[in-house]
Design a protein around this motif. Structure first.
Motif, PDB file in Angstrom:
ATOM      1  N   LYS A  29       0.831  -1.204   0.000  1.00  0.00           N
ATOM      2  CA  LYS A  29       0.000   0.000   0.000  1.00  0.00           C
ATOM      3  C   LYS A  29       0.870   1.260   0.000  1.00  0.00           C
ATOM      4  N   ALA A  30       1.849   1.302   0.898  1.00  0.00           N
ATOM      5  CA  ALA A  30       2.708   2.482   1.015  1.00  0.00           C
ATOM      6  C   ALA A  30       3.518   2.706  -0.255  1.00  0.00           C
ATOM      7  N   GLN A  31       4.018   1.624  -0.849  1.00  0.00           N
ATOM      8  CA  GLN A  31       4.873   1.768  -2.027  1.00  0.00           C
ATOM      9  C   GLN A  31       4.067   2.047  -3.297  1.00  0.00           C
ATOM     10  N   LEU A  32       2.812   1.646  -3.327  1.00  0.00           N
ATOM     11  CA  LEU A  32       1.936   2.070  -4.425  1.00  0.00           C
ATOM     12  C   LEU A  32       1.676   3.568  -4.324  1.00  0.00           C
ATOM     13  N   GLU A  33       1.397   4.039  -3.121  1.00  0.00           N
ATOM     14  CA  GLU A  33       1.096   5.452  -2.927  1.00  0.00           C
ATOM     15  C   GLU A  33       2.311   6.338  -3.209  1.00  0.00           C
ATOM     16  N   SER A  34       3.511   5.803  -2.949  1.00  0.00           N
ATOM     17  CA  SER A  34       4.730   6.588  -3.201  1.00  0.00           C
ATOM     18  C   SER A  34       5.222   6.459  -4.636  1.00  0.00           C
ATOM     19  N   GLY A  35       4.621   5.526  -5.395  1.00  0.00           N
ATOM     20  CA  GLY A  35       5.033   5.339  -6.781  1.00  0.00           C
ATOM     21  C   GLY A  35       6.147   4.324  -6.964  1.00  0.00           C
ATOM     22  N   GLN A  36       6.607   3.666  -5.879  1.00  0.00           N
ATOM     23  CA  GLN A  36       7.667   2.667  -5.991  1.00  0.00           C
ATOM     24  C   GLN A  36       7.162   1.386  -6.648  1.00  0.00           C
ATOM     25  N   LEU A  37       5.899   1.059  -6.429  1.00  0.00           N
ATOM     26  CA  LEU A  37       5.283  -0.097  -7.066  1.00  0.00           C
ATOM     27  C   LEU A  37       4.193   0.353  -8.020  1.00  0.00           C
ATOM     28  N   HIS A  38       4.000  -0.436  -9.082  1.00  0.00           N
ATOM     29  CA  HIS A  38       2.904  -0.182 -10.022  1.00  0.00           C
ATOM     30  C   HIS A  38       1.720  -1.108  -9.744  1.00  0.00           C
ATOM     31  N   PHE A  39       2.022  -2.324  -9.230  1.00  0.00           N
ATOM     32  CA  PHE A  39       0.978  -3.313  -8.953  1.00  0.00           C
ATOM     33  C   PHE A  39       1.285  -4.013  -7.640  1.00  0.00           C
ATOM     34  N   GLY A  40       0.235  -4.528  -7.004  1.00  0.00           N
ATOM     35  CA  GLY A  40       0.398  -5.317  -5.796  1.00  0.00           C
ATOM     36  C   GLY A  40      -0.628  -6.429  -5.746  1.00  0.00           C
ATOM     37  N   LEU A  41      -0.184  -7.643  -5.428  1.00  0.00           N
ATOM     38  CA  LEU A  41      -1.076  -8.773  -5.205  1.00  0.00           C
ATOM     39  C   LEU A  41      -1.158  -8.967  -3.699  1.00  0.00           C
ATOM     40  N   VAL A  42      -2.326  -8.695  -3.133  1.00  0.00           N
ATOM     41  CA  VAL A  42      -2.404  -8.521  -1.688  1.00  0.00           C
ATOM     42  C   VAL A  42      -3.518  -9.345  -1.037  1.00  0.00           C
ATOM     43  N   ASN A  43      -3.292  -9.595   0.241  1.00  0.00           N
ATOM     44  CA  ASN A  43      -4.296 -10.174   1.122  1.00  0.00           C
ATOM     45  C   ASN A  43      -5.198  -9.025   1.588  1.00  0.00           C
ATOM     46  N   VAL A  44      -6.472  -9.063   1.217  1.00  0.00           N
ATOM     47  CA  VAL A  44      -7.379  -7.968   1.590  1.00  0.00           C
ATOM     48  C   VAL A  44      -8.311  -8.385   2.723  1.00  0.00           C
ATOM     49  N   HIS A  45      -7.848  -9.340   3.542  1.00  0.00           N
ATOM     50  CA  HIS A  45      -8.649  -9.818   4.680  1.00  0.00           C
ATOM     51  C   HIS A  45      -9.029  -8.672   5.615  1.00  0.00           C
ATOM     52  N   HIS A  46      -8.065  -7.764   5.878  1.00  0.00           N
ATOM     53  CA  HIS A  46      -8.321  -6.636   6.774  1.00  0.00           C
ATOM     54  C   HIS A  46      -8.260  -5.303   6.045  1.00  0.00           C
ATOM     55  N   ALA A  47      -7.979  -5.308   4.745  1.00  0.00           N
ATOM     56  CA  ALA A  47      -7.725  -4.055   4.025  1.00  0.00           C
ATOM     57  C   ALA A  47      -9.006  -3.248   3.837  1.00  0.00           C
ATOM     58  N   LYS A  48      -8.842  -1.923   3.815  1.00  0.00           N
ATOM     59  CA  LYS A  48      -9.945  -1.007   3.565  1.00  0.00           C
ATOM     60  C   LYS A  48      -9.864  -0.489   2.130  1.00  0.00           C
ATOM     61  N   ALA A  49     -11.022  -0.162   1.575  1.00  0.00           N
ATOM     62  CA  ALA A  49     -11.053   0.370   0.214  1.00  0.00           C
ATOM     63  C   ALA A  49     -10.356   1.725   0.161  1.00  0.00           C
ATOM     64  N   MET A 104      -2.965 -12.083  11.329  1.00  0.00           N
ATOM     65  CA  MET A 104      -3.735 -13.319  11.228  1.00  0.00           C
ATOM     66  C   MET A 104      -3.209 -14.410  12.161  1.00  0.00           C
ATOM     67  N   ALA A 105      -2.418 -14.014  13.161  1.00  0.00           N
ATOM     68  CA  ALA A 105      -1.808 -14.995  14.060  1.00  0.00           C
ATOM     69  C   ALA A 105      -2.844 -15.915  14.702  1.00  0.00           C
ATOM     70  N   ASP A 106      -3.973 -15.336  15.133  1.00  0.00           N
ATOM     71  CA  ASP A 106      -4.996 -16.140  15.803  1.00  0.00           C
ATOM     72  C   ASP A 106      -5.663 -17.135  14.866  1.00  0.00           C
ATOM     73  N   LYS A 107      -5.600 -16.880  13.561  1.00  0.00           N
ATOM     74  CA  LYS A 107      -6.242 -17.765  12.584  1.00  0.00           C
ATOM     75  C   LYS A 107      -5.301 -18.859  12.076  1.00  0.00           C
ATOM     76  N   VAL A 108      -3.988 -18.580  12.071  1.00  0.00           N
ATOM     77  CA  VAL A 108      -3.051 -19.520  11.451  1.00  0.00           C
ATOM     78  C   VAL A 108      -2.213 -20.304  12.454  1.00  0.00           C
TER      79      VAL A 108
END
Length: 305
Positions: A135-155, A207-211
């Motif tokens: 998320k941080a590196q997309l916002e800073s322009g360091q990354l163009h794409f990210g494949l992410v776990n959106v279990h807790h992510a906000k839109a 996700m420690a409690d789940k895994v």
């Protein structure tokens, strides 16, 4: 009512930091300037936004109601700015993709090969990152794409989001080992008392409690290392169910059947990217590769079912 983007940005920074000083640090401005901007905004809106007690500030009820709309407006302007900048920059020569460590390596490899077919001159850099780093590196322009776990992510309005699939995590042990010979009715107790290998990224993402099932566990950074350790009998691990379709895994690992596990651990995966005309075709190529990988896995699963 006439208020500026500067005022909204300042309001959001102070609200999130609960401090004029810390908000000023985020904005790289002087504290007195930030304080005056908030005063001017309060005069325009004709409502108080913060309770001031000494050097600390807390938002008013009115500020709580306005914050979400101000945040959305600021994010939309960021997206507009990034898109306009990308349009002016021309075509990309290289892209950076971040992905979470628990994603199947065959999926990442298929993605890269698809991009090589569609964009033979494009240089593609692949990096293992956790969701917050992506998320941080997309916002800073360091990354163009990210494949992410959106279990807790906000839109986020400033990031283009495409939901891909839910990754099923199930327990695996080494083929021929003691766990592989344990009946499903006894497996749960056996797993709790056996060494478990856990991917660090899953812990980092809350996700420690789940895994975590066993009190005797070790953390591992890389999926490939974890698979090798399981194969060597060093422990058992929750792995993406789809790894079973790798020839190496088929020969060396076995999915462990547990009566108490009514369903697998499900992790939703999304593709995040910048809003940009430049990368829209690249985004579609990535989506195509991953959809084909998912389709292949489903076909394999149906054949084995």
């Amino acid at each position: 009512m006439n208020f500026s983007l500067e005022q909204l940005t300042t309001f959001v920074a102070v609200y999130e930091k609960n401090s004029f000083s810390k908000g000023a640090e985020v904005l790289n401005r002087h504290r007195s300037t930030v304080g005056q901007v908030i005063v001017n905004l309060e005069e325009i809106l004709m409502i108080p936004l913060f309770h001031r007690v000494g050097r600390s500030v807390t938002p008013t009820e009115e500020a709580d109601l306005l914050y979400r709309y101000a945040k959305q407006a600021v994010e939309q302007v960021k997206a507009f700015d990034k898109l306009a900048t990308n349009l002016a920059d021309g075509e990309l020569e290289s892209i950076n993709i971040g992905y979470c460590s628990f994603l199947p390596q065959l999926a990442i490899a298929d993605l890269r090969i698809q991009l090589a077919k569609d964009f033979p001159d494009l240089r593609v850099n692949l990096f293992v990152r956790n969701t917050s780093e992506i998320k941080a590196q997309l916002e800073s322009g360091q990354l163009h794409f990210g494949l992410v776990n959106v279990h807790h992510a906000k839109a986020m309005n400033s990031i283009h989001t495409t939901y891909l699939e839910t990754l099923s995590m199930v327990p695996f042990g080494n083929k021929g080992g003691e766990l592989a010979k344990t009946p499903p009715s006894e497996m749960f107790a056996k797993l709790k008392n056996s060494k478990q290998l856990i991917l660090q990224s899953l812990i980092d993402e809350g996700m420690a409690d789940k895994v975590t099932l066993s009190a005797n566990f070790e953390l591992v950074d890389q999926l490939s290392v974890m698979i090798k350790l399981v194969q060597l009998g060093h422990g058992w691990a929750l792995l993406p169910r789809s790894v079973i379709y790798s020839e190496y895994v088929k020969q060396n690992l076995v999915q462990l059947q547990v009566d108490e596990f009514k369903k697998s651990l499900e992790i939703p995966i999304s593709l995040w990217s910048l809003h940009s005309v430049q990368i829209s075709k690249i985004r579609q190529s990535i989506i195509t590769a991953l959809e084909e990988y998912i389709s292949h896995i489903l076909d394999e699963y149906n054949l084995l079912s």
